[in-house]
Enzyme design. Sequence first.
Site, PDB file in Angstrom:
ATOM      1  N   MET A   1      -1.208   5.560   3.935  1.00 23.64           N
ATOM      2  CA  MET A   1       0.176   5.980   3.736  1.00 23.64           C
ATOM      3  C   MET A   1       1.090   4.868   3.237  1.00 23.64           C
ATOM      4  O   MET A   1       2.305   5.036   3.154  1.00 23.64           O
ATOM      5  CB  MET A   1       0.750   6.567   5.026  1.00 23.64           C
ATOM      6  CG  MET A   1       0.007   7.767   5.544  1.00 23.64           C
ATOM      7  SD  MET A   1      -0.134   9.051   4.293  1.00 23.64           S
ATOM      8  CE  MET A   1      -1.436  10.034   5.004  1.00 23.64           C
ATOM      9  N   CYS A   2       0.531   3.712   2.889  1.00 22.45           N
ATOM     10  CA  CYS A   2       1.333   2.614   2.350  1.00 22.45           C
ATOM     11  C   CYS A   2       1.643   2.856   0.881  1.00 22.45           C
ATOM     12  O   CYS A   2       0.799   3.320   0.126  1.00 22.45           O
ATOM     13  CB  CYS A   2       0.598   1.286   2.504  1.00 22.45           C
ATOM     14  SG  CYS A   2       0.608   0.661   4.179  1.00 22.45           S
ATOM     15  N   HIS A   3       2.851   2.492   0.503  1.00 19.62           N
ATOM     16  CA  HIS A   3       3.277   2.597  -0.888  1.00 19.62           C
ATOM     17  C   HIS A   3       2.821   1.364  -1.667  1.00 19.62           C
ATOM     18  O   HIS A   3       2.776   0.269  -1.106  1.00 19.62           O
ATOM     19  CB  HIS A   3       4.815   2.674  -0.969  1.00 19.62           C
ATOM     20  CG  HIS A   3       5.382   3.901  -0.358  1.00 19.62           C
ATOM     21  ND1 HIS A   3       5.589   4.015   0.996  1.00 19.62           N
ATOM     22  CD2 HIS A   3       5.769   5.071  -0.914  1.00 19.62           C
ATOM     23  CE1 HIS A   3       6.095   5.206   1.256  1.00 19.62           C
ATOM     24  NE2 HIS A   3       6.218   5.875   0.112  1.00 19.62           N
TER      25      HIS A   3
ATOM     26  N   MET B   1       3.230  -3.994   6.795  1.00 21.89           N
ATOM     27  CA  MET B   1       1.792  -3.757   6.679  1.00 21.89           C
ATOM     28  C   MET B   1       1.135  -4.791   5.771  1.00 21.89           C
ATOM     29  O   MET B   1       0.010  -5.224   6.022  1.00 21.89           O
ATOM     30  CB  MET B   1       1.502  -2.342   6.182  1.00 21.89           C
ATOM     31  CG  MET B   1       1.914  -1.261   7.176  1.00 21.89           C
ATOM     32  SD  MET B   1       1.247  -1.510   8.842  1.00 21.89           S
ATOM     33  CE  MET B   1      -0.506  -1.464   8.516  1.00 21.89           C
ATOM     34  N   GLU B   2       1.840  -5.221   4.744  1.00 19.49           N
ATOM     35  CA  GLU B   2       1.301  -6.238   3.845  1.00 19.49           C
ATOM     36  C   GLU B   2       1.139  -7.576   4.566  1.00 19.49           C
ATOM     37  O   GLU B   2       0.131  -8.267   4.397  1.00 19.49           O
ATOM     38  CB  GLU B   2       2.200  -6.378   2.608  1.00 19.49           C
ATOM     39  CG  GLU B   2       2.114  -5.211   1.650  1.00 19.49           C
ATOM     40  CD  GLU B   2       2.781  -3.914   2.116  1.00 19.49           C
ATOM     41  OE1 GLU B   2       2.557  -2.881   1.470  1.00 19.49           O
ATOM     42  OE2 GLU B   2       3.535  -3.933   3.126  1.00 19.49           O
TER      43      GLU B   2
ATOM     44  N   ASP C   1     -16.132 -14.742   8.112  1.00 15.16           N
ATOM     45  CA  ASP C   1     -17.193 -14.584   7.116  1.00 15.16           C
ATOM     46  C   ASP C   1     -17.732 -15.929   6.651  1.00 15.16           C
ATOM     47  O   ASP C   1     -18.941 -16.101   6.510  1.00 15.16           O
ATOM     48  CB  ASP C   1     -16.672 -13.790   5.918  1.00 15.16           C
ATOM     49  CG  ASP C   1     -17.730 -13.658   4.837  1.00 15.16           C
ATOM     50  OD1 ASP C   1     -18.840 -13.166   5.138  1.00 15.16           O
ATOM     51  OD2 ASP C   1     -17.456 -14.054   3.685  1.00 15.16           O
TER      52      ASP C   1
END
Length: 160
Positions: free
Chosen positions: A75-77, A115-116, A130
């Site tokens: 749902m992120c733009h 969110m970013e 990793d």
Amino acid sequence: MKKLTHLNEEGRAKMVDVSEKPETTRTAIAHSSIEVSQQLYEQITNNQMKKGDVLAVAQVAGIMAAKKTWDIIPMCHPIPLKGIDLSFNWLQEDNRWILNIQSTVKTKGHTGVEMEALTAASVAALTVYDMCKAVDKGLIIGKTYLIEKTGGTSGRDYRR
């Protein structure tokens, strides 16, 4: 009862329409961390890891992740990001070392960049894992959280 903005009239998920919101300058700062052994700390800080400079790769991975957040969070733009930065800080606790990761993301747009920033910090921690897992699989990725958010039309900045 407040209407949920991410649901359509059928109660199904939708991306919120932000087209009527004014553009404002928005920033978000997020944190994550990863705990490593004394041996790994020494190898990372002395640039002795076989895969290369761990923090340099984690920095680039975090930047790339912020730019692609809209690809992986449904749902992120897609947001035109204006600035992305990550910083790293070591903290020793007993025989373990904690790498604190802080990401700062900025835009001028219709919606925020929390969110970013969270994605950037998270992916940086995953990248450290990793690059180091061949030496030690016991790495512990720590809490990831929003530190600060500014901007937007509500006038409500957030500070943890």
